[in-house]
Write an enzyme that holds these catalytic residues in place. Structure first.
Site, PDB file in Angstrom:
ATOM      1  N   SER A 135      -6.891 -48.149 -80.417  1.00 52.73           N
ATOM      2  CA  SER A 135      -7.680 -48.903 -79.711  1.00 52.73           C
ATOM      3  C   SER A 135      -9.096 -48.321 -79.177  1.00 52.73           C
ATOM      4  O   SER A 135      -9.389 -47.059 -78.508  1.00 52.73           O
ATOM      5  CB  SER A 135      -6.933 -49.200 -78.396  1.00 52.73           C
ATOM      6  OG  SER A 135      -7.792 -50.239 -77.427  1.00 52.73           O
ATOM      7  N   LYS A 161      -8.307 -51.402 -83.383  1.00 53.05           N
ATOM      8  CA  LYS A 161      -8.437 -52.745 -82.292  1.00 53.05           C
ATOM      9  C   LYS A 161      -9.966 -52.256 -81.604  1.00 53.05           C
ATOM     10  O   LYS A 161     -10.201 -51.292 -81.266  1.00 53.05           O
ATOM     11  CB  LYS A 161      -7.385 -52.617 -81.382  1.00 53.05           C
ATOM     12  CG  LYS A 161      -7.910 -53.339 -80.262  1.00 53.05           C
ATOM     13  CD  LYS A 161      -6.430 -53.563 -79.467  1.00 53.05           C
ATOM     14  CE  LYS A 161      -6.550 -53.309 -78.031  1.00 53.05           C
ATOM     15  NZ  LYS A 161      -5.473 -53.422 -77.187  1.00 53.05           N
ATOM     16  N   LYS A 163     -12.538 -53.253 -78.791  1.00 57.13           N
ATOM     17  CA  LYS A 163     -12.732 -54.033 -77.728  1.00 57.13           C
ATOM     18  C   LYS A 163     -13.975 -55.079 -77.685  1.00 57.13           C
ATOM     19  O   LYS A 163     -14.968 -54.422 -78.099  1.00 57.13           O
ATOM     20  CB  LYS A 163     -12.680 -53.074 -76.158  1.00 57.13           C
ATOM     21  CG  LYS A 163     -11.658 -52.205 -76.069  1.00 57.13           C
ATOM     22  CD  LYS A 163     -10.477 -53.214 -75.465  1.00 57.13           C
ATOM     23  CE  LYS A 163      -9.553 -52.368 -74.941  1.00 57.13           C
ATOM     24  NZ  LYS A 163      -8.224 -53.300 -74.298  1.00 57.13           N
ATOM     25  N   ASP A 188      -9.843 -57.443 -78.819  1.00 60.55           N
ATOM     26  CA  ASP A 188      -9.163 -57.520 -77.619  1.00 60.55           C
ATOM     27  C   ASP A 188     -10.165 -58.002 -76.685  1.00 60.55           C
ATOM     28  O   ASP A 188     -11.239 -57.132 -76.307  1.00 60.55           O
ATOM     29  CB  ASP A 188      -8.504 -56.287 -76.961  1.00 60.55           C
ATOM     30  CG  ASP A 188      -7.658 -56.488 -75.923  1.00 60.55           C
ATOM     31  OD1 ASP A 188      -7.541 -57.551 -75.362  1.00 60.55           O
ATOM     32  OD2 ASP A 188      -6.952 -55.565 -75.538  1.00 60.55           O
ATOM     33  N   GLU A 213      -6.842 -60.620 -79.098  1.00 60.08           N
ATOM     34  CA  GLU A 213      -5.746 -60.600 -77.777  1.00 60.08           C
ATOM     35  C   GLU A 213      -6.433 -60.782 -76.689  1.00 60.08           C
ATOM     36  O   GLU A 213      -7.790 -60.759 -76.443  1.00 60.08           O
ATOM     37  CB  GLU A 213      -5.639 -58.960 -78.012  1.00 60.08           C
ATOM     38  CG  GLU A 213      -4.364 -58.284 -76.940  1.00 60.08           C
ATOM     39  CD  GLU A 213      -4.513 -56.896 -77.036  1.00 60.08           C
ATOM     40  OE1 GLU A 213      -4.718 -56.297 -78.390  1.00 60.08           O
ATOM     41  OE2 GLU A 213      -3.853 -56.362 -76.068  1.00 60.08           O
ATOM     42  N   ASP A 238      -1.729 -60.691 -74.092  1.00 61.72           N
ATOM     43  CA  ASP A 238      -1.283 -59.281 -73.452  1.00 61.72           C
ATOM     44  C   ASP A 238      -1.107 -59.732 -71.992  1.00 61.72           C
ATOM     45  O   ASP A 238       0.329 -59.780 -71.577  1.00 61.72           O
ATOM     46  CB  ASP A 238      -2.182 -58.328 -73.789  1.00 61.72           C
ATOM     47  CG  ASP A 238      -2.132 -56.917 -73.095  1.00 61.72           C
ATOM     48  OD1 ASP A 238      -1.313 -56.875 -72.249  1.00 61.72           O
ATOM     49  OD2 ASP A 238      -3.234 -56.246 -73.285  1.00 61.72           O
ATOM     50  N   LYS A 262       4.049 -54.511 -73.500  1.00 57.83           N
ATOM     51  CA  LYS A 262       3.972 -53.137 -72.842  1.00 57.83           C
ATOM     52  C   LYS A 262       4.827 -52.989 -71.567  1.00 57.83           C
ATOM     53  O   LYS A 262       4.987 -53.941 -70.751  1.00 57.83           O
ATOM     54  CB  LYS A 262       2.502 -53.174 -71.889  1.00 57.83           C
ATOM     55  CG  LYS A 262       1.286 -53.299 -72.813  1.00 57.83           C
ATOM     56  CD  LYS A 262      -0.003 -53.272 -72.190  1.00 57.83           C
ATOM     57  CE  LYS A 262      -1.182 -53.353 -73.114  1.00 57.83           C
ATOM     58  NZ  LYS A 262      -2.504 -53.536 -72.225  1.00 57.83           N
ATOM     59  N   GLY A 290      -0.658 -50.390 -75.583  1.00 53.25           N
ATOM     60  CA  GLY A 290      -0.708 -49.216 -74.689  1.00 53.25           C
ATOM     61  C   GLY A 290      -1.389 -49.078 -73.621  1.00 53.25           C
ATOM     62  O   GLY A 290      -2.303 -50.159 -73.215  1.00 53.25           O
TER      63      GLY A 290
HETATM   64  O1  OSB Z   1      -5.679 -54.348 -72.870  1.00 50.14           O
HETATM   65  O2  OSB Z   1      -4.479 -53.166 -74.351  1.00 50.14           O
HETATM   66  C1  OSB Z   1      -5.337 -53.365 -73.249  1.00 50.14           C
HETATM   67  C2  OSB Z   1      -5.720 -49.787 -72.163  1.00 50.14           C
HETATM   68  C3  OSB Z   1      -5.716 -49.936 -70.744  1.00 50.14           C
HETATM   69  C4  OSB Z   1      -5.689 -51.507 -69.996  1.00 50.14           C
HETATM   70  C5  OSB Z   1      -5.532 -52.295 -71.187  1.00 50.14           C
HETATM   71  C6  OSB Z   1      -5.489 -52.119 -72.492  1.00 50.14           C
HETATM   72  C7  OSB Z   1      -5.797 -50.767 -72.978  1.00 50.14           C
HETATM   73  C8  OSB Z   1      -6.171 -50.389 -74.551  1.00 50.14           C
HETATM   74  C9  OSB Z   1      -5.502 -49.037 -74.861  1.00 50.14           C
HETATM   75  O3  OSB Z   1      -6.360 -51.293 -75.403  1.00 50.14           O
HETATM   76  C10 OSB Z   1      -4.212 -48.974 -75.675  1.00 50.14           C
HETATM   77  C11 OSB Z   1      -3.883 -47.440 -75.887  1.00 50.14           C
HETATM   78  O4  OSB Z   1      -3.222 -46.978 -74.833  1.00 50.14           O
HETATM   79  O5  OSB Z   1      -4.520 -46.527 -76.800  1.00 50.14           O
HETATM   80 MG    MG Z   2      -5.007 -55.753 -74.255  1.00 46.84          MG
END
Ligand code: OSB
Ligand code: MG
Length: 369
Positions: A135, A161, A163, A188, A213, A238, A262, A290
């Site tokens: 991510s 992924k 952001k 995401d 996402e 999510d 999660k 994650g």
């Molecule tokens: O939205 O998936 C998410 C990390 C913290 C809070 C929300 C998210 C995330 C990530 C990180 O996208 C994923 C990872 O742990 O590598």
């Molecule tokens: Mg997410």
């Protein structure tokens, strides 16, 4: 098996680089780590909430408060000897899934150790590897983003992924797709868009994304059901799936075609497995999300991700992608086939470095009956 003591640690573990989403930035992982001592065994858990209440209303400090005031007293009184008994003992507490899930993780570790099996076996998972991706947080500019993605591809990650946020989403997705035409790519939004942005989000359809996402509000399912039919790209929920009931509502409303699981967000691995089972029988793909977990939470995530319905690569990267010093030994490393190995030892199967837990602890307290 008598639960003798539970110790809470408020950890602050620096990231190798800041992590930025559409709505917040974090420089280090602040979370509650739990150590349970029972029947001569020591088990570990991790609460996924962070310092900010941007992803969820829960924070490191609310996790601590809810554990101290409600969950730990209920557990010392009930002395649960199974995951079901633990869930029953705390069933009068509404909300606060991440606080509940942190202690549940330690109980999965404890009960697996008691049975002499791995958490993976206790969950019913199989195989020694799970497919993973990375991510990638928002970078200062597009050029930097391309460089960062290139670096992760060199490390061996085969799914990325991004952001995304308004103003740069389309240009950044376009740049990554242009540079890496065959990459497994997903995005995401972390709940920054609204239904009125549907026309804009349609522009992302041209980039052959695996999924988008949580584009809309953190607690929304209804508007996602209006958005999904307008997009070719599968919507993946999510934030707004916090139980198997929410998963059912989302699927019955056709609000998404994929669900991210999660354990923290859904109150534990037990509920995560229920969501997995529900989606699996309906042919809906799930994948492991994650929360930038330490090695403790990562060990639990790879175990759960080895259930058969987790067909898409998870947000479970190697320790070095997050931390210079993870709190387990050895740290998680990426295999050449973009997988992480599932620990095969008893319990979570990782050795916790208590010296490093102490080194990065801001506050520690032991609780007894
Ligand atoms: O939205 O998936 C998410 C990390 C913290 C809070 C929300 C998210 C995330 C990530 C990180 O996208 C994923 C990872 O742990 O590598
Ligand atoms: Mg997410």
């Amino acid at each position: 098996m008598h639960i003798d003591a539970i110790t809470l640690y408020h950890l602050q573990l620096p990231y190798v680089a800041p992590f930025q989403t559409s709505r917040w930035t974090e420089l280090d992982r602040e979370c509650v780590i739990l150590r349970v001592q029972a029947g001569g065994l020591t088990a570990w858990g991790e609460c996924t909430a962070s310092k900010n209440c941007a992803y969820s209303y829960e924070t490191t400090k609310t996790n601590w408060l809810i554990l101290e005031e409600f969950i730990l007293p209920a557990v010392f009184k009930a002395q649960p000897d199974s995951i079901e008994a633990y869930r029953e003992a705390i069933s009068h507490i509404n909300g606060h899934p991440m606080a509940k899930a942190g202690l549940e993780m330690a109980f999965w570790d404890l009960f697996a150790q008691r049975a002499g099996v791995s958490v993976q076996q206790l969950l019913g998972g199989s195989g020694d590897r799970v497919k993973v991706g990375v991510s990638v947080g928002i970078q200062p500019d597009t050029e930097q983003l391309v460089k960062v993605v290139e670096g992760y591809l060199k490390d061996g990650y085969r799914r990325v992924k991004l952001k995304i946020k308004p103003g740069r989403d389309v240009t950044e997705a376009a740049a990554i797709r242009r540079n890496f035409p065959d990459l497994l790519l997903q995005v995401d939004g972390n709940s920054v868009y609204r239904l009125a942005d549907a026309e804009h989000l349609k522009e992302l359809d041209q980039f052959n994304l695996l999924l988008i996402e949580q584009p809309l509000a953190h607690d929304d399912i209804f508007d996602h059901a209006k958005l999904q039919p307008q997009l070719k790209t599968p919507v993946c929920l999510d934030e707004s799936i916090t139980s198997v009931e929410h998963a059912r509502w989302a699927l019955e409303m056709n609000a998404c075609r994929v669900i991210n699981i999660k354990p923290g967000r859904v109150s534990g691995m037990h509920e995560g497995r229920l969501i997995h089972d529900y989606c699996h029988t309906r042919g809906i793909p799930v994948w492991m999300g994650g929360m930038l977990e330490t090695g403790i939470g990562r060990a639990a995530n790879v175990a759960l991700a080895s259930l058969p319905g987790f067909t898409l690569p998870g947000d479970i990267s190697a320790s070095a992608r997050y931390y210079a010093e993870d709190i387990i030994d050895p740290p998680f490393t990426l295999n050449a086939d973009s997988t992480l190995s599932v620990p095969q030892g008893v319990g979570l199967g990782v050795k916790v470095r208590e010296d490093l837990v102490k080194k990065f602890t801001l506050r520690e307290q032991e609780f007894k009956e």
